[in-house]
Motif scaffolding. Structure first.
Motif, short mmCIF file in Angstrom:
data_model
loop_
_atom_site.label_atom_id
_atom_site.label_comp_id
_atom_site.label_asym_id
_atom_site.label_seq_id
_atom_site.Cartn_x
_atom_site.Cartn_y
_atom_site.Cartn_z
N SER A 272 -40.28 65.04 69.77
CA SER A 272 -39.30 65.45 68.75
C SER A 272 -38.77 66.85 69.03
N ASN A 273 -39.63 67.75 69.50
CA ASN A 273 -39.17 69.10 69.86
C ASN A 273 -38.19 69.05 71.02
N VAL A 274 -38.55 68.29 72.05
CA VAL A 274 -37.71 68.21 73.24
C VAL A 274 -36.34 67.63 72.88
N MET A 275 -36.30 66.66 71.98
CA MET A 275 -35.02 66.10 71.56
C MET A 275 -34.16 67.15 70.87
N ALA A 276 -34.77 68.02 70.08
CA ALA A 276 -34.02 69.09 69.43
C ALA A 276 -33.49 70.08 70.46
N TYR A 277 -34.27 70.36 71.50
CA TYR A 277 -33.81 71.26 72.55
C TYR A 277 -32.57 70.71 73.26
N GLY A 278 -32.45 69.38 73.29
CA GLY A 278 -31.33 68.76 73.98
C GLY A 278 -29.98 69.15 73.41
N ALA A 279 -29.94 69.63 72.18
CA ALA A 279 -28.68 70.07 71.59
C ALA A 279 -28.05 71.21 72.37
N PHE A 280 -28.84 71.95 73.13
CA PHE A 280 -28.35 73.13 73.82
C PHE A 280 -28.06 72.87 75.30
N VAL A 281 -28.11 71.62 75.69
CA VAL A 281 -27.74 71.24 77.06
C VAL A 281 -26.23 71.10 77.15
N ALA A 282 -25.65 71.52 78.26
CA ALA A 282 -24.20 71.42 78.47
C ALA A 282 -23.85 70.01 78.91
N TRP A 283 -23.89 69.07 77.97
CA TRP A 283 -23.65 67.66 78.29
C TRP A 283 -22.23 67.43 78.80
N GLY A 284 -21.29 68.24 78.35
CA GLY A 284 -19.90 68.04 78.73
C GLY A 284 -19.61 68.30 80.20
N ARG A 285 -20.51 69.02 80.87
CA ARG A 285 -20.29 69.32 82.28
C ARG A 285 -20.66 68.15 83.20
N TRP A 286 -21.37 67.19 82.68
CA TRP A 286 -21.78 66.05 83.49
C TRP A 286 -20.59 65.12 83.68
N ALA A 287 -20.28 64.82 84.91
CA ALA A 287 -19.13 63.97 85.24
C ALA A 287 -19.43 62.52 84.86
N LEU A 288 -18.62 61.97 83.96
CA LEU A 288 -18.74 60.59 83.54
C LEU A 288 -17.37 59.92 83.63
#
Length: 372
Positions: A272-288
């Motif tokens: 649950s902690n790690v999932m909360a940390y995921g909010a601060f990952v730059a997801w938009g930079r990943w090419a999709l």
């Protein structure tokens, strides 16, 4: 006034984009399906087993009936589906947090409380960051109705303060974990609290882990004392990393690796902690790959948004019941995946630091003459 202005500028400054949060919303909700606890196991328990935590659950005299527990589960997954698909995202996110509070609160009413509330507060906080403005049914419906899309600069500016608030909440949660350790004597040189926890976990709790037997036999007080101090320093000091977003991300990366150590030693996986940390990952930079919907598809999706959401919610509820026995395995995998991302990020930071240092060396040598 200058100090207040600087504080306001600090709160509103950040690198996060609507695309970052839109993608994180989807990842978060899909992972949440793996971790939402079922409630049906509570129905057979007698009311004498009811030991609720402090709060509104103390008003109940016992466990709710099986139909009521089922309704709570369905409400959780309907809110989860609406948040996942981005339908009425602000309202559904707040509803998701409230329904999760009820779900976890009832699960905690048998005397065992964990750290899941860090994860539970994420949807309510990010509801104010408008994490449903992209990658969502709301965005499709907005465009279908001919409404102007949200201005990019405005959207980016208004989502920074909820991110800062979420970071502060996480940091203070760790401070609240460090304070009892300090008051309870964790820093006393005459005892090693970490070793005591390890022995209790391995011998009394029966919670085996990959390293538990080895660590119980490791009678080196200096090592355990250092671990006591490092644990308190990390939990009490991570909130200070919030000064800059880079230092905050580094602090969270270190915590993600720390959680792997806790899992390998104590068998506790703080997913649950790690999932909360995921909010601060730059997801938009990943090419999709980009997806472009035709006008006909948008019309169909807009009309079917509510029944689609209900169907997805019921499907997720059914899937969750099937996979619930493997919840501990999912916790471990989430922590390991988060640690892998953290390690890559930390290595990238080290590489960047070394690159900058190499870039300054020639300039220094060039400015220094042999005559010195």
């Amino acid at each position: 006034m200058k100090a207040l202005a600087r504080f306001d500028a600090w709160v509103l400054r950040g690198p996060f984009t609507p695309r970052d949060l839109g993608r994180f919303r989807i990842v978060f909700c899909l992972l949440l399906v793996l971790l939402v606890p079922q409630l049906d196991w509570l129905a057979p328990y007698p009311n004498s087993f009811y030991e609720p935590p402090w709060g509104p659950f103390a008003l109940l005299s016992g466990f709710p009936s099986a139909p009521v527990l089922t309704v709570v589960e369905i409400v959780v997954f309907l809110s989860l589906a609406a948040t996942l698909l981005g339908l009425f995202t602000t309202a559904s996110s707040i509803a998701l947090t409230l329904s999760l509070v009820v779900d976890f609160g009832l699960n905690f009413s048998v005397g065992k409380v964990d750290h899941s509330m860090v994860m539970v507060m994420v949807p309510a906080v990010l509801a104010f960051a408008r994490w449903g403005d992209t990658c969502s049914l709301d965005a499709i419906r907005r465009r279908r109705r001919g409404l102007d899309p949200v201005d990019a600069d405005t959207a980016r500016a208004r989502l920074q303060w909820p991110m800062r608030f979420l970071g502060l909440a996480i940091g203070l949660a760790f401070v609240s974990a460090a304070a009892p350790k300090v008051l309870g004597g964790w820093l006393s040189l005459s005892s090693q609290a970490s070793y005591g926890y390890q022995v209790r976990s391995d011998v009394l709790s029966g919670r085996s882990s990959l390293l538990s037997s080895f660590l119980v036999d490791l009678h080196v007080p200096a090592v355990w004392e250092a671990l006591d101090w490092a644990t308190v320093a990390l939990e009490a000091g991570v909130v200070l990393c919030l000064v800059t977003w880079r230092s905050w991300r580094i602090g969270l990366a270190v915590l993600a690796l720390f959680h792997v150590g806790i899992g390998l030693s104590l068998g506790i996986w703080f997913a649950s902690n790690v999932m909360a940390y995921g909010a601060f990952v730059a997801w938009g930079r990943w090419a999709l790959p980009s997806v472009t919907l035709s006008e006909r598809t948008r019309r169909t999706v807009s009309r079917a948004a509510i029944p689609l959401t209900v169907g997805v919610g019921l499907l997720l509820w059914w899937v969750s019941g099937l996979i619930s026995p493997a919840i501990e395995t999912f916790r471990m995998l989430i922590v390991l995946a988060g640690a892998a991302v953290a390690l890559v990020y930390l290595l990238a930071q080290v590489r960047g630091l070394l690159t900058r240092r190499r870039g300054r060396v020639p300039e220094t040598l060039h400015s220094t003459s042999p005559a010195g």
